[in-house]
Design a protein around this motif. Structure first.
Motif, PDB file in Angstrom:
ATOM      1  N   MET A  35       0.828  -1.195   0.000  1.00  0.00           N
ATOM      2  CA  MET A  35       0.000   0.000   0.000  1.00  0.00           C
ATOM      3  C   MET A  35       0.871   1.257   0.000  1.00  0.00           C
ATOM      4  SD  MET A  35      -3.115   0.642  -0.108  1.00  0.00           S
ATOM      5  CE  MET A  35      -4.304   1.868   0.153  1.00  0.00           C
ATOM      6  N   LYS A  36       1.969   1.204   0.780  1.00  0.00           N
ATOM      7  CA  LYS A  36       2.863   2.358   0.824  1.00  0.00           C
ATOM      8  C   LYS A  36       3.526   2.582  -0.534  1.00  0.00           C
ATOM      9  CE  LYS A  36       4.035   2.240   5.713  1.00  0.00           C
ATOM     10  NZ  LYS A  36       5.117   2.084   6.702  1.00  0.00           N
ATOM     11  N   LYS A  37       3.876   1.471  -1.197  1.00  0.00           N
ATOM     12  CA  LYS A  37       4.488   1.602  -2.520  1.00  0.00           C
ATOM     13  C   LYS A  37       3.495   2.217  -3.513  1.00  0.00           C
ATOM     14  CE  LYS A  37       7.867  -2.103  -2.314  1.00  0.00           C
ATOM     15  NZ  LYS A  37       8.320  -3.339  -2.938  1.00  0.00           N
ATOM     16  N   LEU A  38       2.253   1.760  -3.456  1.00  0.00           N
ATOM     17  CA  LEU A  38       1.227   2.297  -4.345  1.00  0.00           C
ATOM     18  C   LEU A  38       1.013   3.785  -4.102  1.00  0.00           C
ATOM     19  CD1 LEU A  38      -0.869   1.679  -6.521  1.00  0.00           C
ATOM     20  CD2 LEU A  38      -2.492   1.212  -4.684  1.00  0.00           C
ATOM     21  N   LEU A  39       0.969   4.193  -2.847  1.00  0.00           N
ATOM     22  CA  LEU A  39       0.818   5.596  -2.503  1.00  0.00           C
ATOM     23  C   LEU A  39       2.025   6.401  -2.983  1.00  0.00           C
ATOM     24  CD1 LEU A  39      -0.922   7.709  -1.094  1.00  0.00           C
ATOM     25  CD2 LEU A  39       0.322   7.218   1.009  1.00  0.00           C
ATOM     26  N   GLY A  40       3.219   5.850  -2.820  1.00  0.00           N
ATOM     27  CA  GLY A  40       4.434   6.521  -3.295  1.00  0.00           C
ATOM     28  C   GLY A  40       4.437   6.682  -4.799  1.00  0.00           C
ATOM     29  N   LEU A  73       1.789   6.788  -6.750  1.00  0.00           N
ATOM     30  CA  LEU A  73       0.742   7.749  -7.067  1.00  0.00           C
ATOM     31  C   LEU A  73       1.221   9.190  -6.849  1.00  0.00           C
ATOM     32  CD1 LEU A  73      -2.276   8.121  -7.841  1.00  0.00           C
ATOM     33  CD2 LEU A  73      -2.746   8.166  -5.398  1.00  0.00           C
ATOM     34  N   VAL A  74       1.868   9.440  -5.714  1.00  0.00           N
ATOM     35  CA  VAL A  74       2.369  10.797  -5.416  1.00  0.00           C
ATOM     36  C   VAL A  74       3.427  11.205  -6.430  1.00  0.00           C
ATOM     37  CG1 VAL A  74       3.689  12.149  -3.736  1.00  0.00           C
ATOM     38  CG2 VAL A  74       1.774  10.756  -2.973  1.00  0.00           C
ATOM     39  N   LEU A  75       4.379  10.319  -6.710  1.00  0.00           N
ATOM     40  CA  LEU A  75       5.413  10.650  -7.689  1.00  0.00           C
ATOM     41  C   LEU A  75       4.819  10.846  -9.082  1.00  0.00           C
ATOM     42  CD1 LEU A  75       8.339   8.322  -6.579  1.00  0.00           C
ATOM     43  CD2 LEU A  75       8.186  10.808  -6.364  1.00  0.00           C
ATOM     44  N   GLY A  76       3.822  10.049  -9.425  1.00  0.00           N
ATOM     45  CA  GLY A  76       3.157  10.224 -10.721  1.00  0.00           C
ATOM     46  C   GLY A  76       2.472  11.568 -10.834  1.00  0.00           C
ATOM     47  N   LEU A  77       1.795  11.977  -9.771  1.00  0.00           N
ATOM     48  CA  LEU A  77       1.138  13.285  -9.790  1.00  0.00           C
ATOM     49  C   LEU A  77       2.155  14.428  -9.868  1.00  0.00           C
ATOM     50  CD1 LEU A  77      -1.735  12.721  -7.211  1.00  0.00           C
ATOM     51  CD2 LEU A  77      -1.931  12.968  -9.689  1.00  0.00           C
ATOM     52  N   LEU A  78       3.255  14.294  -9.149  1.00  0.00           N
ATOM     53  CA  LEU A  78       4.297  15.313  -9.225  1.00  0.00           C
ATOM     54  C   LEU A  78       4.894  15.379 -10.628  1.00  0.00           C
ATOM     55  CD1 LEU A  78       6.148  14.811  -5.828  1.00  0.00           C
ATOM     56  CD2 LEU A  78       4.775  16.777  -6.513  1.00  0.00           C
ATOM     57  N   TRP A  79       5.102  14.215 -11.248  1.00  0.00           N
ATOM     58  CA  TRP A  79       5.666  14.177 -12.587  1.00  0.00           C
ATOM     59  C   TRP A  79       4.703  14.812 -13.599  1.00  0.00           C
ATOM     60  CZ3 TRP A  79      10.297  13.515 -14.490  1.00  0.00           C
ATOM     61  CH2 TRP A  79      10.434  13.300 -15.865  1.00  0.00           C
ATOM     62  N   CYS A  80       3.418  14.557 -13.477  1.00  0.00           N
ATOM     63  CA  CYS A  80       2.429  15.144 -14.383  1.00  0.00           C
ATOM     64  C   CYS A  80       2.402  16.661 -14.234  1.00  0.00           C
ATOM     65  CB  CYS A  80       1.041  14.586 -14.100  1.00  0.00           C
ATOM     66  SG  CYS A  80       0.841  12.881 -14.618  1.00  0.00           S
ATOM     67  N   ASN A  81       2.554  17.156 -13.024  1.00  0.00           N
ATOM     68  CA  ASN A  81       2.547  18.586 -12.788  1.00  0.00           C
ATOM     69  C   ASN A  81       3.710  19.253 -13.506  1.00  0.00           C
ATOM     70  OD1 ASN A  81       1.851  21.062 -11.765  1.00  0.00           O
ATOM     71  ND2 ASN A  81       2.951  20.769  -9.848  1.00  0.00           N
ATOM     72  N   VAL A  82       4.867  18.625 -13.483  1.00  0.00           N
ATOM     73  CA  VAL A  82       6.036  19.179 -14.159  1.00  0.00           C
ATOM     74  C   VAL A  82       5.842  19.121 -15.670  1.00  0.00           C
ATOM     75  CG1 VAL A  82       8.496  18.806 -14.591  1.00  0.00           C
ATOM     76  CG2 VAL A  82       7.606  18.653 -12.274  1.00  0.00           C
ATOM     77  N   GLY A  83       5.179  18.115 -16.145  1.00  0.00           N
ATOM     78  CA  GLY A  83       4.983  17.949 -17.582  1.00  0.00           C
ATOM     79  C   GLY A  83       4.109  19.013 -18.205  1.00  0.00           C
ATOM     80  N   ILE A  84       3.148  19.528 -17.467  1.00  0.00           N
ATOM     81  CA  ILE A  84       2.244  20.520 -18.043  1.00  0.00           C
ATOM     82  C   ILE A  84       2.532  21.937 -17.558  1.00  0.00           C
ATOM     83  CG2 ILE A  84       0.383  18.856 -18.388  1.00  0.00           C
ATOM     84  CD1 ILE A  84      -0.961  20.100 -15.885  1.00  0.00           C
ATOM     85  N   ALA A  85       3.576  22.097 -16.781  1.00  0.00           N
ATOM     86  CA  ALA A  85       3.889  23.417 -16.244  1.00  0.00           C
ATOM     87  C   ALA A  85       4.346  24.343 -17.358  1.00  0.00           C
ATOM     88  CB  ALA A  85       4.967  23.302 -15.179  1.00  0.00           C
ATOM     89  N   GLU A  86       4.011  25.605 -17.214  1.00  0.00           N
ATOM     90  CA  GLU A  86       4.417  26.621 -18.178  1.00  0.00           C
ATOM     91  C   GLU A  86       5.759  27.201 -17.733  1.00  0.00           C
ATOM     92  OE1 GLU A  86       2.126  30.204 -20.375  1.00  0.00           O
ATOM     93  OE2 GLU A  86       2.005  30.192 -18.206  1.00  0.00           O
ATOM     94  N   THR A  87       6.676  27.298 -18.662  1.00  0.00           N
ATOM     95  CA  THR A  87       7.972  27.866 -18.309  1.00  0.00           C
ATOM     96  C   THR A  87       7.855  29.372 -18.170  1.00  0.00           C
ATOM     97  OG1 THR A  87       8.661  28.180 -20.592  1.00  0.00           O
ATOM     98  CG2 THR A  87       9.161  26.041 -19.583  1.00  0.00           C
ATOM     99  N   SER A  88       8.828  29.964 -17.514  1.00  0.00           N
ATOM    100  CA  SER A  88       8.790  31.418 -17.332  1.00  0.00           C
ATOM    101  C   SER A  88       8.941  32.133 -18.671  1.00  0.00           C
ATOM    102  CB  SER A  88       9.881  31.859 -16.361  1.00  0.00           C
ATOM    103  OG  SER A  88      11.151  31.512 -16.855  1.00  0.00           O
ATOM    104  N   LYS A  89       9.675  31.535 -19.598  1.00  0.00           N
ATOM    105  CA  LYS A  89       9.826  32.137 -20.921  1.00  0.00           C
ATOM    106  C   LYS A  89       8.492  32.163 -21.669  1.00  0.00           C
ATOM    107  CE  LYS A  89      12.714  31.877 -25.026  1.00  0.00           C
ATOM    108  NZ  LYS A  89      13.786  31.153 -25.714  1.00  0.00           N
ATOM    109  N   GLU A  90       7.739  31.086 -21.574  1.00  0.00           N
ATOM    110  CA  GLU A  90       6.426  31.032 -22.221  1.00  0.00           C
ATOM    111  C   GLU A  90       5.466  32.033 -21.590  1.00  0.00           C
ATOM    112  OE1 GLU A  90       5.484  26.966 -21.574  1.00  0.00           O
ATOM    113  OE2 GLU A  90       6.422  26.278 -23.430  1.00  0.00           O
ATOM    114  N   ALA A  91       5.507  32.155 -20.262  1.00  0.00           N
ATOM    115  CA  ALA A  91       4.636  33.103 -19.571  1.00  0.00           C
ATOM    116  C   ALA A  91       4.991  34.538 -19.951  1.00  0.00           C
ATOM    117  CB  ALA A  91       4.749  32.917 -18.063  1.00  0.00           C
ATOM    118  N   ALA A  92       6.282  34.836 -20.040  1.00  0.00           N
ATOM    119  CA  ALA A  92       6.708  36.187 -20.424  1.00  0.00           C
ATOM    120  C   ALA A  92       6.308  36.483 -21.861  1.00  0.00           C
ATOM    121  CB  ALA A  92       8.207  36.333 -20.251  1.00  0.00           C
TER     122      ALA A  92
END
Length: 92
Positions: free
Chosen positions: A1-6, A8-27
């Motif tokens: 269960m701990k591995k599954l939770l780990g 899941l958390v790492l997957g969500l963090l990775w997805c967040n980085v994948g769709i994040a807008e860079t500062s250059k794109e925002a500017a």
């Protein structure tokens, strides 16, 4: 269960980085919005200047009275710019 939770958390963090807008794109997006706003302001100013020119000619033809003073068209242009600012603040 701990591995599954780990995983899941790492997957969500990775997805967040994948769709994040860079500062250059925002500017770049912010600069394009400012340029668009400036261009729209100039267009509004030119439209107001054209309308003022047409009304001045109509009034001069109908009433034989010249209403165009020294800065008449400059003031019409500034009025168009100000109208664009008012419209932006009202509908934002």
């Amino acid at each position: 269960m701990k591995k599954l939770l780990g995983i899941l958390v790492l997957g969500l963090l990775w997805c967040n980085v994948g769709i994040a807008e860079t500062s250059k794109e925002a500017a770049s997006r912010a600069l394009s919005n400012r340029l668009k706003f400036a261009l729209e302001g100039v267009v509004f100013g030119l439209i107001f200047t054209a309308i003022a020119f047409i009304f001045a000619k109509i009034i001069k033809a109908l009433f034989k009275k010249d209403i165009a003073y020294k800065n008449f068209y400059g003031h019409a242009f500034v009025a168009g710019l100000l109208l664009r600012v008012v419209i932006l603040t009202l509908f934002k």
